[in-house]
Design a protein around this motif. Structure first.
Motif, PDB file in Angstrom:
ATOM      1  N   ASP A 177      24.859  89.150  66.131  1.00 41.39           N
ATOM      2  CA  ASP A 177      23.878  89.056  67.212  1.00 41.39           C
ATOM      3  C   ASP A 177      22.504  88.623  66.709  1.00 41.39           C
ATOM      4  O   ASP A 177      21.665  88.166  67.501  1.00 41.39           O
ATOM      5  N   VAL A 178      22.268  88.773  65.413  1.00 43.73           N
ATOM      6  CA  VAL A 178      20.947  88.443  64.885  1.00 43.73           C
ATOM      7  C   VAL A 178      20.636  86.956  65.010  1.00 43.73           C
ATOM      8  O   VAL A 178      19.473  86.557  65.099  1.00 43.73           O
ATOM      9  N   TRP A 179      21.679  86.121  65.046  1.00 44.86           N
ATOM     10  CA  TRP A 179      21.436  84.672  65.071  1.00 44.86           C
ATOM     11  C   TRP A 179      20.792  84.218  66.373  1.00 44.86           C
ATOM     12  O   TRP A 179      20.040  83.247  66.392  1.00 44.86           O
ATOM     13  N   ASP A 180      21.068  84.918  67.473  1.00 46.74           N
ATOM     14  CA  ASP A 180      20.386  84.596  68.728  1.00 46.74           C
ATOM     15  C   ASP A 180      18.882  84.820  68.570  1.00 46.74           C
ATOM     16  O   ASP A 180      18.064  84.035  69.076  1.00 46.74           O
ATOM     17  N   LYS A 181      18.522  85.893  67.861  1.00 47.57           N
ATOM     18  CA  LYS A 181      17.110  86.185  67.634  1.00 47.57           C
ATOM     19  C   LYS A 181      16.474  85.145  66.724  1.00 47.57           C
ATOM     20  O   LYS A 181      15.338  84.706  66.951  1.00 47.57           O
ATOM     21  N   VAL A 182      17.204  84.730  65.683  1.00 46.35           N
ATOM     22  CA  VAL A 182      16.688  83.699  64.774  1.00 46.35           C
ATOM     23  C   VAL A 182      16.424  82.406  65.543  1.00 46.35           C
ATOM     24  O   VAL A 182      15.365  81.777  65.392  1.00 46.35           O
ATOM     25  N   ARG A 183      17.396  82.013  66.370  1.00 41.87           N
ATOM     26  CA  ARG A 183      17.232  80.774  67.147  1.00 41.87           C
ATOM     27  C   ARG A 183      16.084  80.898  68.153  1.00 41.87           C
ATOM     28  O   ARG A 183      15.326  79.949  68.362  1.00 41.87           O
ATOM     29  N   GLU A 184      15.950  82.079  68.743  1.00 41.53           N
ATOM     30  CA  GLU A 184      14.860  82.313  69.696  1.00 41.53           C
ATOM     31  C   GLU A 184      13.498  82.172  69.008  1.00 41.53           C
ATOM     32  O   GLU A 184      12.587  81.521  69.528  1.00 41.53           O
ATOM     33  N   GLU A 185      13.376  82.774  67.826  1.00 37.25           N
ATOM     34  CA  GLU A 185      12.104  82.714  67.099  1.00 37.25           C
ATOM     35  C   GLU A 185      11.804  81.296  66.618  1.00 37.25           C
ATOM     36  O   GLU A 185      10.648  80.859  66.617  1.00 37.25           O
ATOM     37  N   LEU A 186      12.835  80.552  66.223  1.00 36.00           N
ATOM     38  CA  LEU A 186      12.635  79.172  65.791  1.00 36.00           C
ATOM     39  C   LEU A 186      12.150  78.315  66.949  1.00 36.00           C
ATOM     40  O   LEU A 186      11.230  77.491  66.793  1.00 36.00           O
ATOM     41  N   ALA A 187      12.740  78.520  68.120  1.00 33.84           N
ATOM     42  CA  ALA A 187      12.321  77.755  69.309  1.00 33.84           C
ATOM     43  C   ALA A 187      10.867  78.059  69.667  1.00 33.84           C
ATOM     44  O   ALA A 187      10.100  77.151  70.019  1.00 33.84           O
ATOM     45  N   GLU A 188      10.485  79.324  69.578  1.00 38.72           N
ATOM     46  CA  GLU A 188       9.107  79.700  69.882  1.00 38.72           C
ATOM     47  C   GLU A 188       8.131  79.099  68.870  1.00 38.72           C
ATOM     48  O   GLU A 188       7.025  78.673  69.226  1.00 38.72           O
ATOM     49  N   LEU A 189       8.549  79.042  67.617  1.00 39.14           N
ATOM     50  CA  LEU A 189       7.713  78.430  66.583  1.00 39.14           C
ATOM     51  C   LEU A 189       7.544  76.934  66.848  1.00 39.14           C
ATOM     52  O   LEU A 189       6.424  76.403  66.800  1.00 39.14           O
ATOM     53  N   GLU A 190       8.634  76.247  67.165  1.00 42.24           N
ATOM     54  CA  GLU A 190       8.568  74.810  67.434  1.00 42.24           C
ATOM     55  C   GLU A 190       7.676  74.521  68.635  1.00 42.24           C
ATOM     56  O   GLU A 190       6.907  73.542  68.637  1.00 42.24           O
ATOM     57  N   ALA A 191       7.751  75.385  69.649  1.00 37.81           N
ATOM     58  CA  ALA A 191       6.937  75.189  70.852  1.00 37.81           C
ATOM     59  C   ALA A 191       5.444  75.295  70.526  1.00 37.81           C
ATOM     60  O   ALA A 191       4.630  74.495  71.001  1.00 37.81           O
ATOM     61  N   GLU A 192       5.081  76.268  69.711  1.00 42.77           N
ATOM     62  CA  GLU A 192       3.665  76.436  69.352  1.00 42.77           C
ATOM     63  C   GLU A 192       3.187  75.320  68.426  1.00 42.77           C
ATOM     64  O   GLU A 192       2.027  74.893  68.507  1.00 42.77           O
ATOM     65  N   LEU A 193       4.070  74.850  67.553  1.00 38.70           N
ATOM     66  CA  LEU A 193       3.697  73.751  66.660  1.00 38.70           C
ATOM     67  C   LEU A 193       3.406  72.471  67.451  1.00 38.70           C
ATOM     68  O   LEU A 193       2.491  71.718  67.117  1.00 38.70           O
ATOM     69  N   LYS A 194       4.186  72.252  68.499  1.00 36.61           N
ATOM     70  CA  LYS A 194       3.961  71.073  69.338  1.00 36.61           C
ATOM     71  C   LYS A 194       2.611  71.154  70.048  1.00 36.61           C
ATOM     72  O   LYS A 194       1.971  70.142  70.314  1.00 36.61           O
ATOM     73  N   LYS A 195       2.176  72.370  70.357  1.00 32.41           N
ATOM     74  CA  LYS A 195       0.877  72.558  71.005  1.00 32.41           C
ATOM     75  C   LYS A 195      -0.265  72.454  69.994  1.00 32.41           C
ATOM     76  O   LYS A 195      -1.433  72.441  70.390  1.00 32.41           O
ATOM     77  N   GLU A 196       0.095  72.427  68.713  1.00 28.75           N
ATOM     78  CA  GLU A 196      -0.890  72.400  67.619  1.00 28.75           C
ATOM     79  C   GLU A 196      -1.850  73.590  67.703  1.00 28.75           C
ATOM     80  O   GLU A 196      -3.044  73.470  67.435  1.00 28.75           O
ATOM     81  N   ASP A 197      -1.271  74.725  68.083  1.00 24.71           N
ATOM     82  CA  ASP A 197      -2.039  75.968  68.147  1.00 24.71           C
ATOM     83  C   ASP A 197      -1.786  76.713  66.840  1.00 24.71           C
ATOM     84  O   ASP A 197      -0.743  77.344  66.659  1.00 24.71           O
ATOM     85  N   LYS A 198      -2.745  76.631  65.914  1.00 30.17           N
ATOM     86  CA  LYS A 198      -2.542  77.187  64.576  1.00 30.17           C
ATOM     87  C   LYS A 198      -2.373  78.701  64.590  1.00 30.17           C
ATOM     88  O   LYS A 198      -1.520  79.251  63.882  1.00 30.17           O
ATOM     89  N   GLU A 199      -3.178  79.392  65.385  1.00 31.38           N
ATOM     90  CA  GLU A 199      -3.110  80.856  65.401  1.00 31.38           C
ATOM     91  C   GLU A 199      -1.771  81.344  65.908  1.00 31.38           C
ATOM     92  O   GLU A 199      -1.116  82.195  65.298  1.00 31.38           O
ATOM     93  N   ASN A 200      -1.331  80.797  67.042  1.00 25.77           N
ATOM     94  CA  ASN A 200      -0.038  81.202  67.593  1.00 25.77           C
ATOM     95  C   ASN A 200       1.116  80.718  66.721  1.00 25.77           C
ATOM     96  O   ASN A 200       2.138  81.404  66.590  1.00 25.77           O
ATOM     97  N   SER A 201       0.950  79.531  66.125  1.00 23.15           N
ATOM     98  CA  SER A 201       1.995  79.013  65.242  1.00 23.15           C
ATOM     99  C   SER A 201       2.173  79.919  64.024  1.00 23.15           C
ATOM    100  O   SER A 201       3.294  80.178  63.585  1.00 23.15           O
ATOM    101  N   THR A 202       1.058  80.401  63.491  1.00 23.19           N
ATOM    102  CA  THR A 202       1.128  81.312  62.351  1.00 23.19           C
ATOM    103  C   THR A 202       1.853  82.595  62.730  1.00 23.19           C
ATOM    104  O   THR A 202       2.703  83.097  61.970  1.00 23.19           O
TER     105      THR A 202
END
Length: 273
Positions: A177-202
């Motif tokens: 079940d942990v892989w769903d969480k890993v994929r969820e966190e990766l998607a959230e990271l990619e979304a913030e990176l696209k916004k170029e929001d450094k604080e949220n991306s960090t």
């Protein structure tokens, strides 16, 4: 290997040497708890390097350096009339005895008593028992996570936090079940990176790394060891690229990425042979 008597004599010799250095060596005389701390951290990391390389001669040597610091701190403690090396050893022995109540300690000095007497039948059971008993100790951890040192490197700290939470039942029911969480966190990271929001991306990068460490733990992989193996692999391959570039009479900054990739692949192939 040495007899118990020889081991005790060797430890006594170390005590004598360190006591004499404290009195007669100018460097040792001026040391304090605070001044020794950076050296102790360095010695522990040198021991960690030797352990990773499985260089047993260096492991022995670095263990000696760490032990010397334990003795030194104990001398400082005795000078302040707070504790000495006997207190350190006795405290540790009592703690270990208290945390292993399923072993019969009858007849030992300060025979410890604990409420939990069941005998764990595997290593995982021992770890759970260990965490439960630690909560009962007079000067033990006040909370489950309070035993995780603040100064631990972040990657190791994340693993220890998760492991301690697991020991009291806070964990995934199925490791898959942990892989769903890993994929969820990766998607959230990619979304913030696209916004170029450094604080949220960090922040999201931290969440993603934490989830990957969690996955490693669930699959009984040590993420710190794994990362260090990759570090060493990168160093070997990059050193090969650098050496070959010098043989070709080129500086790395003058080579194309394609040239460096070609040498990198050569290094990879050599490792497979």
């Amino acid at each position: 290997m040495h007899t118990r008597e020889e081991k005790l004599a060797a430890f006594g010799r170390l005590l004598d040497v360190q006591h004499r250095l404290r009195k007669e060596c100018p460097w040792d005389r001026k040391q304090t708890f605070e001044s020794l701390r950076p050296n102790t951290i360095e010695e522990v990391f040198e021991l960690a390097d030797a352990l990773m390389k499985h260089d047993l001669h260096d492991v022995m040597k670095e263990l000696g350096d760490v032990m010397e610091h334990v003795v030194f701190y104990s001398i400082l403690g005795s000078e302040e009339k707070e504790f000495d090396i006997a207190d350190v050893c006795n405290q540790e022995a009592r703690k270990l005895m208290f945390r292993h109540p399923f072993i019969d300690w009858t007849g030992w000095p300060d025979d410890p008593k604990a409420d939990l007497q069941e005998t764990p039948d595997d290593a995982a059971g021992v770890e759970v028992t260990w965490e439960q008993i630690k909560q009962k100790e007079k000067d033990g951890n006040r909370t489950v996570l309070s035993g995780v040192p603040d100064s631990l490197p972040s990657l190791i700290k994340a693993y220890r936090i998760q492991d301690k939470a697991r020991n009291v039942g806070f964990d995934w029911e199925k490791k898959e079940d942990v892989w769903d969480k890993v994929r969820e966190e990766l998607a959230e990271l990619e979304a913030e990176l696209k916004k170029e929001d450094k604080e949220n991306s960090t922040r999201e990068l931290g969440d993603f790394i934490f989830s990957v460490i969690n996955a490693a733990r669930l699959y009984h992989l040590n993420p710190d060891n794994a990362l260090e193996h990759t570090n060493q692999k990168f160093i070997r391959r990059f050193n090969y690229v650098e050496e070959k570039s010098k043989e070709m009479g080129k500086a790395l900054k003058d080579m194309t990425l394609g040239d460096m990739d070609e040498l990198w692949n050569e290094a990879k192939n050599l490792e497979k042979k």
